[in-house]
Design a protein around this motif. Structure first.
Motif, PDB file in Angstrom:
ATOM      1  N   ALA A 100       0.791  -1.228  -0.221  1.00  0.00           N
ATOM      2  CA  ALA A 100       0.043   0.053  -0.102  1.00  0.00           C
ATOM      3  C   ALA A 100       0.861   1.225   0.070  1.00  0.00           C
ATOM      4  O   ALA A 100       0.463   2.511  -0.369  1.00  0.00           O
ATOM      5  CB  ALA A 100      -0.923  -0.137   1.171  1.00  0.00           C
ATOM      6  N   ILE A 187      -3.294   0.004  -3.371  1.00  0.00           N
ATOM      7  CA  ILE A 187      -3.725  -0.100  -2.298  1.00  0.00           C
ATOM      8  C   ILE A 187      -4.772  -1.062  -2.071  1.00  0.00           C
ATOM      9  O   ILE A 187      -4.822  -1.437  -0.809  1.00  0.00           O
ATOM     10  CB  ILE A 187      -4.173   1.409  -2.251  1.00  0.00           C
ATOM     11  CG1 ILE A 187      -3.189   2.611  -2.095  1.00  0.00           C
ATOM     12  CG2 ILE A 187      -5.033   1.574  -1.025  1.00  0.00           C
ATOM     13  CD1 ILE A 187      -3.588   3.900  -2.496  1.00  0.00           C
ATOM     14  N   GLY A 188      -5.628  -1.261  -3.040  1.00  0.00           N
ATOM     15  CA  GLY A 188      -6.472  -2.356  -2.803  1.00  0.00           C
ATOM     16  C   GLY A 188      -5.794  -3.809  -2.555  1.00  0.00           C
ATOM     17  O   GLY A 188      -6.329  -4.494  -1.785  1.00  0.00           O
ATOM     18  N   ALA A 191      -4.986  -3.846   0.961  1.00  0.00           N
ATOM     19  CA  ALA A 191      -5.922  -4.142   1.816  1.00  0.00           C
ATOM     20  C   ALA A 191      -6.271  -5.549   1.988  1.00  0.00           C
ATOM     21  O   ALA A 191      -6.817  -6.006   3.137  1.00  0.00           O
ATOM     22  CB  ALA A 191      -7.157  -2.990   1.589  1.00  0.00           C
ATOM     23  N   LEU A 194      -3.946  -7.422   4.061  1.00  0.00           N
ATOM     24  CA  LEU A 194      -4.209  -6.958   5.520  1.00  0.00           C
ATOM     25  C   LEU A 194      -5.600  -7.967   6.150  1.00  0.00           C
ATOM     26  O   LEU A 194      -5.422  -8.114   7.017  1.00  0.00           O
ATOM     27  CB  LEU A 194      -4.410  -5.588   5.718  1.00  0.00           C
ATOM     28  CG  LEU A 194      -4.387  -5.158   7.171  1.00  0.00           C
ATOM     29  CD1 LEU A 194      -3.508  -5.381   7.936  1.00  0.00           C
ATOM     30  CD2 LEU A 194      -4.680  -3.668   7.196  1.00  0.00           C
ATOM     31  N   GLY A 195      -6.557  -7.663   5.117  1.00  0.00           N
ATOM     32  CA  GLY A 195      -7.624  -8.602   5.367  1.00  0.00           C
ATOM     33  C   GLY A 195      -7.471 -10.026   5.773  1.00  0.00           C
ATOM     34  O   GLY A 195      -7.905 -10.832   6.680  1.00  0.00           O
ATOM     35  N   ALA A 214      -3.291  -1.731   9.495  1.00  0.00           N
ATOM     36  CA  ALA A 214      -4.278  -1.081   9.152  1.00  0.00           C
ATOM     37  C   ALA A 214      -4.473   0.443   8.759  1.00  0.00           C
ATOM     38  O   ALA A 214      -4.708   1.062   7.757  1.00  0.00           O
ATOM     39  CB  ALA A 214      -5.906  -1.304   9.666  1.00  0.00           C
ATOM     40  N   VAL A 217      -1.842   0.971   5.672  1.00  0.00           N
ATOM     41  CA  VAL A 217      -2.715   1.021   4.515  1.00  0.00           C
ATOM     42  C   VAL A 217      -3.449   2.421   4.483  1.00  0.00           C
ATOM     43  O   VAL A 217      -3.340   2.739   3.027  1.00  0.00           O
ATOM     44  CB  VAL A 217      -3.719  -0.319   4.313  1.00  0.00           C
ATOM     45  CG1 VAL A 217      -4.303  -0.367   3.319  1.00  0.00           C
ATOM     46  CG2 VAL A 217      -2.682  -1.600   4.560  1.00  0.00           C
ATOM     47  N   VAL A 218      -4.116   2.756   5.410  1.00  0.00           N
ATOM     48  CA  VAL A 218      -4.761   4.020   5.024  1.00  0.00           C
ATOM     49  C   VAL A 218      -4.024   5.195   4.593  1.00  0.00           C
ATOM     50  O   VAL A 218      -4.245   5.812   3.857  1.00  0.00           O
ATOM     51  CB  VAL A 218      -5.647   4.351   6.100  1.00  0.00           C
ATOM     52  CG1 VAL A 218      -6.394   5.554   6.162  1.00  0.00           C
ATOM     53  CG2 VAL A 218      -6.852   3.266   6.393  1.00  0.00           C
TER      54      VAL A 218
END
Length: 506
Positions: A100, A187-188, A191, A194-195, A214, A217-218
């Motif tokens: 990310a 970035i997707g 995410a 991370l999920g 998280a 990533v943001v």
């Protein structure tokens, strides 16, 4: 005879080895696919700064393979020393955070610390690539319970990983890049990783590091909105920007991967800003009667500056353009004023394939102006490609190609040598200091035009037109050009090291 890795009597169940077969396959498949997504997208991120060249592609592929090798070795080593279940979550989570942050890190370093670009680029591929590649040996360790099943487990997971890599490659090249910006893709993906990390940790032991990652990533997503180097549009092939000319109301510059590719005046198509386009117009105008409509084919479109010029100065001219990037064509229509009924037909196709579809003797002019960064795509440079150009031209037809070269001008010399074996008459046009044809002259390099035909062109008239447009360019032909070319080797489909010949340009 078997060697148990769990207490005697334990059954081969998910509880015994910590991971079921479906979960294992999903982890290996997803991590392998993610490595290839990162590799392909990294090429797109680096193109505006390093060029879309063979060397850039080779470097990225080499780093990715090094990451896979290192990650596989390290993952297996660590899995033998630490409980494997404790490694999966952190590997996915940290790699997700790194992915990310990649767009912001690369673009910021390219703009603010270019000396660090190669180091940052290497790390942004190595770190997530190694962590994701470590997943396969870790999962393999979790799935192995006896030596008797080693071949089955290793073979199955290896196959799943290969399929994942294939899917990641095809999905990125055919779907993702055509629909989303590369920063959004990474970035997707971050995410999603991370999920996956949070899910793995929730199923095993619960991990307090997930919220912190998280936030990373943001932060990576937010950073892409403020760092320089963002694009107006990201297409399959280019980072596209359109900038307005403050000194001319209709003036627009099309920038592809950081290179000023075309200048268009949407109100006055006869206004030619770039010197090489003025030179191109001078040569074509001198070769054909004034105002006579032509049938032209253009290899490479960009902002369509020259097709617009022909349509405005030679009413009735029909121009067909082979432009490989459909996204650039959309920009032409939406932001650069290309309208239906202009006499310009743009085909989204590879230039070499477009040439093959044309009928013999169907074109008065073929214009070569296709570039990937500063490099002409090699399939458009070879003797076989020039034979196709010769085939589609009329007996009085003209081929004019724009080149960019520097240093020893090795590519330009090879291009002229190649054309000289296909066409009867060949000339080189450019700034004398750029070409270095003066006695004792040393080439500085830049834009050059090469002109080829089967019939003699009125070169004095062409030179007068060049002078009238104040280009400062001169025409070199005959013995002087032969001496300039020297022993340059012609380019063929079997031998076309265009990127290597252009190396001094970069």
């Amino acid at each position: 005879m078997t060697e148990p890795s769990s207490p005697p009597g334990a059954k081969d169940t998910p509880r015994a080895h910590g991971l079921g077969p479906r979960a294992a396959a999903a982890l290996v498949f997803g991590s392998s696919a993610a490595v290839l997504v990162v590799e392909i997208v990294a090429l797109r991120l680096l193109a505006p700064y390093l060029g879309l060249t063979l060397e850039t592609s080779t470097m990225v592929i080499g780093i990715a393979l090094a990451a896979i090798a290192f990650g596989s070795w390290l993952g297996g080593l660590v899995a033998d020393r630490i409980q494997p279940r404790r490694l999966l979550g952190p590997a996915l989570g940290v790699s997700g955070a790194a992915v990310a942050l990649t767009p912001a890190a690369l673009r910021a370093s390219a703009e603010w610390a270019p000396a660090l670009l190669l180091l940052i680029a290497s790390l942004t591929i190595l770190v997530p690539g190694a962590l994701l590649s470590a997943v396969t040996p870790i999962v393999t360790k979790l799935r192995l319970t006896t030596l008797a099943e080693t071949g089955t487990v290793v073979g199955r997971l290896s196959g799943v990983g290969t399929v994942g890599a294939i899917v990641g490659t095809v999905l990125t090249g055919f779907v993702l890049i055509s629909r989303w910006p590369v920063s959004g893709i990474l970035i997707g993906l971050g995410a999603l990783l991370l999920g996956g990390s949070a899910l793995v940790e929730w199923r095993t032991r619960g991990w307090t590091g997930a919220p912190a990652l998280a936030l990373v990533v943001v932060a990576g997503g937010l950073a892409t909105t403020v760092v320089p180097g963002s694009c107006d549009t990201e297409t399959r092939y280019h980072c596209v920007q359109v900038t307005a000319d403050p000194g001319r109301e209709g003036g627009r510059t099309l920038v592809l991967d950081g290179v000023r590719h075309s200048y268009v005046d949407i109100d006055d198509p006869t206004f030619l800003e770039f010197t090489y386009v003025r030179a191109l117009a001078s040569v074509v105008d001198a070769a054909f009667p004034e105002g006579e409509p032509l049938t032209a084919h253009h290899l490479g479109g960009g902002g369509l500056t020259f097709p617009r010029y022909l349509a405005a100065t030679r009413p009735g001219t029909r121009s067909v353009v082979s432009e490989i990037d459909g996204g650039v064509v959309r920009v032409d229509r939406e932001r650069l004023g290309l309208r239906p009924g202009s006499g310009i037909e743009v085909r989204t196709e590879d230039g070499r394939l477009g040439l093959r579809r044309l009928e013999a003797g169907s074109r008065d002019v073929v214009v070569g102006d296709a570039f990937g960064g500063v490099s002409v795509p090699w399939p458009l440079t070879t003797a076989e490609a020039m034979a196709d150009v010769r085939r589609v031209l009329t007996e009085d037809g003209l081929y004019v190609a724009n080149l960019i070269d520097h240093g020893e001008l090795a590519f330009a010399r090879a291009k002229v040598a190649t054309l000289s074996e296909t066409f009867e008459h060949v000339s080189l046009i450019g700034e004398p200091a750029d070409i270095g044809v003066r006695p004792g002259g040393v080439a500085e390099g830049g834009n050059l035009l090469v002109l080829a035909s089967q019939r003699p062109v009125d070169l004095p008239a062409a030179q007068a037109a060049l002078d009238a447009r104040q280009t400062g360019w001169k025409i070199t032909t005959g013995a002087a050009l032969t001496s300039w070319v020297g022993d340059a080797r012609r380019l063929t489909d079997d031998y076309a090291p265009v990127d290597q010949l252009l190396r001094p340009s970069r």
